[in-house]
Design a protein around this motif. Sequence first.
Motif, PDB file in Angstrom:
ATOM      1  N   PRO B 202      83.489  74.850  62.226  1.00  0.00           N
ATOM      2  CA  PRO B 202      82.094  75.278  62.079  1.00  0.00           C
ATOM      3  C   PRO B 202      81.820  76.585  62.828  1.00  0.00           C
ATOM      4  O   PRO B 202      81.098  77.458  62.320  1.00  0.00           O
ATOM      5  CB  PRO B 202      81.308  74.105  62.672  1.00  0.00           C
ATOM      6  N   THR B 203      82.438  76.754  63.996  1.00  0.00           N
ATOM      7  CA  THR B 203      82.233  78.004  64.770  1.00  0.00           C
ATOM      8  C   THR B 203      82.749  79.195  63.967  1.00  0.00           C
ATOM      9  O   THR B 203      82.071  80.231  63.859  1.00  0.00           O
ATOM     10  CB  THR B 203      82.987  77.904  66.124  1.00  0.00           C
ATOM     11  N   ASP B 204      83.936  79.043  63.382  1.00  0.00           N
ATOM     12  CA  ASP B 204      84.505  80.126  62.549  1.00  0.00           C
ATOM     13  C   ASP B 204      83.583  80.436  61.367  1.00  0.00           C
ATOM     14  O   ASP B 204      83.396  81.606  60.993  1.00  0.00           O
ATOM     15  CB  ASP B 204      85.874  79.722  61.982  1.00  0.00           C
ATOM     16  N   PHE B 205      83.049  79.360  60.787  1.00  0.00           N
ATOM     17  CA  PHE B 205      82.200  79.516  59.591  1.00  0.00           C
ATOM     18  C   PHE B 205      80.930  80.301  59.946  1.00  0.00           C
ATOM     19  O   PHE B 205      80.526  81.228  59.224  1.00  0.00           O
ATOM     20  CB  PHE B 205      81.847  78.125  59.046  1.00  0.00           C
ATOM     21  N   LEU B 206      80.319  79.939  61.094  1.00  0.00           N
ATOM     22  CA  LEU B 206      79.096  80.619  61.530  1.00  0.00           C
ATOM     23  C   LEU B 206      79.402  82.092  61.825  1.00  0.00           C
ATOM     24  O   LEU B 206      78.639  82.981  61.444  1.00  0.00           O
ATOM     25  CB  LEU B 206      78.526  79.935  62.784  1.00  0.00           C
ATOM     26  N   LYS B 207      80.557  82.305  62.463  1.00  0.00           N
ATOM     27  CA  LYS B 207      80.946  83.679  62.815  1.00  0.00           C
ATOM     28  C   LYS B 207      81.158  84.496  61.539  1.00  0.00           C
ATOM     29  O   LYS B 207      80.688  85.620  61.418  1.00  0.00           O
ATOM     30  CB  LYS B 207      82.233  83.640  63.647  1.00  0.00           C
ATOM     31  N   ALA B 208      81.850  83.906  60.586  1.00  0.00           N
ATOM     32  CA  ALA B 208      82.160  84.617  59.341  1.00  0.00           C
ATOM     33  C   ALA B 208      80.894  84.986  58.578  1.00  0.00           C
ATOM     34  O   ALA B 208      80.830  86.037  57.935  1.00  0.00           O
ATOM     35  CB  ALA B 208      83.057  83.756  58.463  1.00  0.00           C
ATOM     36  N   GLN B 209      79.885  84.128  58.677  1.00  0.00           N
ATOM     37  CA  GLN B 209      78.649  84.395  57.926  1.00  0.00           C
ATOM     38  C   GLN B 209      77.560  85.021  58.810  1.00  0.00           C
ATOM     39  O   GLN B 209      76.425  85.222  58.353  1.00  0.00           O
ATOM     40  CB  GLN B 209      78.115  83.087  57.291  1.00  0.00           C
ATOM     41  N   GLN B 210      77.903  85.298  60.032  1.00  0.00           N
ATOM     42  CA  GLN B 210      77.012  85.955  60.986  1.00  0.00           C
ATOM     43  C   GLN B 210      75.646  85.286  61.074  1.00  0.00           C
ATOM     44  O   GLN B 210      74.603  85.895  60.839  1.00  0.00           O
ATOM     45  CB  GLN B 210      76.850  87.443  60.615  1.00  0.00           C
ATOM     46  N   THR B 211      75.697  84.008  61.380  1.00  0.00           N
ATOM     47  CA  THR B 211      74.460  83.239  61.545  1.00  0.00           C
ATOM     48  C   THR B 211      74.736  82.125  62.558  1.00  0.00           C
ATOM     49  O   THR B 211      75.897  81.887  62.937  1.00  0.00           O
ATOM     50  CB  THR B 211      73.994  82.650  60.203  1.00  0.00           C
ATOM     51  N   ASP B 212      73.667  81.461  62.992  1.00  0.00           N
ATOM     52  CA  ASP B 212      73.902  80.319  63.889  1.00  0.00           C
ATOM     53  C   ASP B 212      73.439  79.019  63.244  1.00  0.00           C
ATOM     54  O   ASP B 212      73.265  78.003  63.909  1.00  0.00           O
ATOM     55  CB  ASP B 212      73.208  80.535  65.245  1.00  0.00           C
ATOM     56  N   ASP B 213      73.264  79.054  61.922  1.00  0.00           N
ATOM     57  CA  ASP B 213      72.808  77.853  61.221  1.00  0.00           C
ATOM     58  C   ASP B 213      73.791  77.545  60.076  1.00  0.00           C
ATOM     59  O   ASP B 213      74.044  78.409  59.219  1.00  0.00           O
ATOM     60  CB  ASP B 213      71.401  78.092  60.674  1.00  0.00           C
ATOM     61  N   LEU B 214      74.319  76.321  60.075  1.00  0.00           N
ATOM     62  CA  LEU B 214      75.344  75.974  59.080  1.00  0.00           C
ATOM     63  C   LEU B 214      74.800  75.992  57.649  1.00  0.00           C
ATOM     64  O   LEU B 214      75.507  76.373  56.713  1.00  0.00           O
ATOM     65  CB  LEU B 214      75.946  74.598  59.381  1.00  0.00           C
ATOM     66  N   VAL B 215      73.541  75.572  57.492  1.00  0.00           N
ATOM     67  CA  VAL B 215      72.964  75.570  56.140  1.00  0.00           C
ATOM     68  C   VAL B 215      72.886  77.001  55.622  1.00  0.00           C
ATOM     69  O   VAL B 215      73.257  77.291  54.465  1.00  0.00           O
ATOM     70  CB  VAL B 215      71.572  74.891  56.134  1.00  0.00           C
ATOM     71  N   GLU B 216      72.436  77.897  56.499  1.00  0.00           N
ATOM     72  CA  GLU B 216      72.329  79.304  56.104  1.00  0.00           C
ATOM     73  C   GLU B 216      73.722  79.877  55.808  1.00  0.00           C
ATOM     74  O   GLU B 216      73.911  80.621  54.840  1.00  0.00           O
ATOM     75  CB  GLU B 216      71.652  80.084  57.222  1.00  0.00           C
ATOM     76  N   ALA B 217      74.680  79.485  56.653  1.00  0.00           N
ATOM     77  CA  ALA B 217      76.060  79.951  56.440  1.00  0.00           C
ATOM     78  C   ALA B 217      76.572  79.473  55.077  1.00  0.00           C
ATOM     79  O   ALA B 217      77.213  80.220  54.343  1.00  0.00           O
ATOM     80  CB  ALA B 217      76.950  79.427  57.559  1.00  0.00           C
ATOM     81  N   TYR B 218      76.252  78.228  54.757  1.00  0.00           N
ATOM     82  CA  TYR B 218      76.670  77.655  53.466  1.00  0.00           C
ATOM     83  C   TYR B 218      76.069  78.468  52.314  1.00  0.00           C
ATOM     84  O   TYR B 218      76.767  78.851  51.359  1.00  0.00           O
ATOM     85  CB  TYR B 218      76.208  76.184  53.395  1.00  0.00           C
ATOM     86  N   ILE B 219      74.767  78.753  52.423  1.00  0.00           N
ATOM     87  CA  ILE B 219      74.090  79.479  51.334  1.00  0.00           C
ATOM     88  C   ILE B 219      74.672  80.894  51.196  1.00  0.00           C
ATOM     89  O   ILE B 219      74.939  81.364  50.094  1.00  0.00           O
ATOM     90  CB  ILE B 219      72.559  79.506  51.579  1.00  0.00           C
ATOM     91  N   LYS B 220      74.917  81.527  52.344  1.00  0.00           N
ATOM     92  CA  LYS B 220      75.490  82.884  52.312  1.00  0.00           C
ATOM     93  C   LYS B 220      76.876  82.870  51.661  1.00  0.00           C
ATOM     94  O   LYS B 220      77.200  83.727  50.854  1.00  0.00           O
ATOM     95  CB  LYS B 220      75.608  83.432  53.743  1.00  0.00           C
ATOM     96  N   GLN B 221      77.673  81.855  52.026  1.00  0.00           N
ATOM     97  CA  GLN B 221      79.024  81.738  51.461  1.00  0.00           C
ATOM     98  C   GLN B 221      78.954  81.539  49.941  1.00  0.00           C
ATOM     99  O   GLN B 221      79.671  82.184  49.181  1.00  0.00           O
ATOM    100  CB  GLN B 221      79.758  80.550  52.113  1.00  0.00           C
ATOM    101  N   ALA B 222      78.027  80.646  49.532  1.00  0.00           N
ATOM    102  CA  ALA B 222      77.882  80.363  48.096  1.00  0.00           C
ATOM    103  C   ALA B 222      77.445  81.620  47.348  1.00  0.00           C
ATOM    104  O   ALA B 222      77.957  81.911  46.259  1.00  0.00           O
ATOM    105  CB  ALA B 222      76.885  79.233  47.903  1.00  0.00           C
ATOM    106  N   LYS B 223      76.524  82.361  47.947  1.00  0.00           N
ATOM    107  CA  LYS B 223      76.044  83.600  47.302  1.00  0.00           C
ATOM    108  C   LYS B 223      77.165  84.620  47.215  1.00  0.00           C
ATOM    109  O   LYS B 223      77.329  85.307  46.223  1.00  0.00           O
ATOM    110  CB  LYS B 223      74.890  84.189  48.146  1.00  0.00           C
ATOM    111  N   PHE B 224      77.968  84.677  48.293  1.00  0.00           N
ATOM    112  CA  PHE B 224      79.064  85.642  48.351  1.00  0.00           C
ATOM    113  C   PHE B 224      80.044  85.385  47.202  1.00  0.00           C
ATOM    114  O   PHE B 224      80.484  86.314  46.539  1.00  0.00           O
ATOM    115  CB  PHE B 224      79.778  85.522  49.706  1.00  0.00           C
ATOM    116  N   VAL B 225      80.312  84.119  46.968  1.00  0.00           N
ATOM    117  CA  VAL B 225      81.282  83.776  45.908  1.00  0.00           C
ATOM    118  C   VAL B 225      80.709  84.102  44.541  1.00  0.00           C
ATOM    119  O   VAL B 225      81.393  84.647  43.677  1.00  0.00           O
ATOM    120  CB  VAL B 225      81.692  82.286  45.988  1.00  0.00           C
ATOM    121  N   SER B 226      79.431  83.752  44.349  1.00  0.00           N
ATOM    122  CA  SER B 226      78.850  83.989  43.013  1.00  0.00           C
ATOM    123  C   SER B 226      78.530  85.468  42.835  1.00  0.00           C
ATOM    124  O   SER B 226      78.462  85.953  41.742  1.00  0.00           O
ATOM    125  CB  SER B 226      77.622  83.120  42.812  1.00  0.00           C
TER     126      SER B 226
END
Lengths: 249, 226
Positions: B202-226
Amino acid sequence: MIRKLSALSKFETEMVLKDKGIFVFTLLFPTVYFLVTAFTGSRSLSPANFVQNVPGFWTYMVLVGVINQITSAIVTMRENNFLKMFTFIAGDKRLIYYANLIPQVFVIQAEILIFDVIAAIVYRADFRTLTLMLICWLANFIIIPIIAFFTSLILIVPVKVQTMGALMTGYLFLGLFLAYVQTNSLVVNTLMAVINPGSFIIRAYELLLPGANNVVAYLGILAVIAILYAIAGNVIVTKMSLNSATARA
Amino acid sequence: MQITHFDFTLPDERKLYDDLNANFADHKVNVLLGPNGAGKTTLLDFISTVAPRPAQCFTGFPTFKRIAYQLQGVPFLPEATVYQTFKLVMAIENPKKRFAVDELPTELAALANTQFGKLSGGQKRLVIIETISHLNRDLYLFDEPESGLDPQMARQVVAKIHQLTKRGKKVIMTAHQFQNINSDDYQLHFLEKGKIRFTGTPTDFLKAQQTDDLVEAYIKQAKFVS
């Protein structure tokens, strides 16, 4: 393995006994029909007429019992993921199949026994007829699993629960209809017993009835068919998919 | 446990996995994330061998008999009581031992005589998770174990799953909720469009998406892929 099967069978038996609805199709319907035809028909209710009427009812009860309580039950279990879940718990899907088969054999036999008591009273069965009923009833302990193995062919067809009822009803009517197609040809009768479980049951009962022809030949043929059914049924149960027919993969 | 170069096309010709590669950690709770329809459950089906698992693509996974799999839905008999269900599972797991009602896990004791079909959705889920967790297997698969649970129950369930890794068991679960994925004992695998797009804590995921919220990180990741 045996202990696992015993635990599963015990559980299945407890569940089966909670569901009284199964007795309606397998026992109540044929019994009502039997009583109506017995008291409205022109034939006398003598032990002599017994052998011409009652085996047909046994055939119906075995076929309906196997289709509704064993084969359809496995399809339903597969579709609602129960089969998958319990196969993971038990480690082998054959255990789930046999745990369903074993108590259902006894349930179907209990239903036939109740029917037999009624039939014996109606036909004023003598000692000879009662002996015959007992022999046929005992033979059912072999016949029912064989028919269950045969009808397990349905388990490899990707049937959905919604279409299962219609398919099984058609299969049942066709099976019963073909069971009464009788010829004097050993070849045709053998072929019918191979392709139709209803014919197999009737042929098996006929072997036990007085005045049966070609007993040795039919006994040999039915034994070979039974072995083939048993092998095919076990292979199918081993190979059948755990996934619902509507699943992706 | 590794998946390498795995392709799978659905009967409707849609490619579900396209050269999918994944590396599951042995000592962490592996969490398979991804939008609905990404193929998370189907991947669990392949891992569990419910769908035929190509040996050349799946390495290091236990055999069918060493896997416990919690399915979505409520795959226990509705007529059976919680005690009957649990007793059956324990009888299969340990045939020589008789299971008594007072040996039920504390969480299920009050529900012992309630039929499974009469439990609430959350209670059903709890019974399933408890049952699965009591099996002695090498790999545990959980398909959306928190789905339908209130926050307190969801925390309880995830804690139970987490305990499995402490006992040396391997765990893969799918999830849509993040409130209980709160430490680096979890390894996230983000599945979308046929590939694992991210693997890490989870720490890596937050860092990669430059946020401190996992839900936001998830949304950013999903947007990045699409």
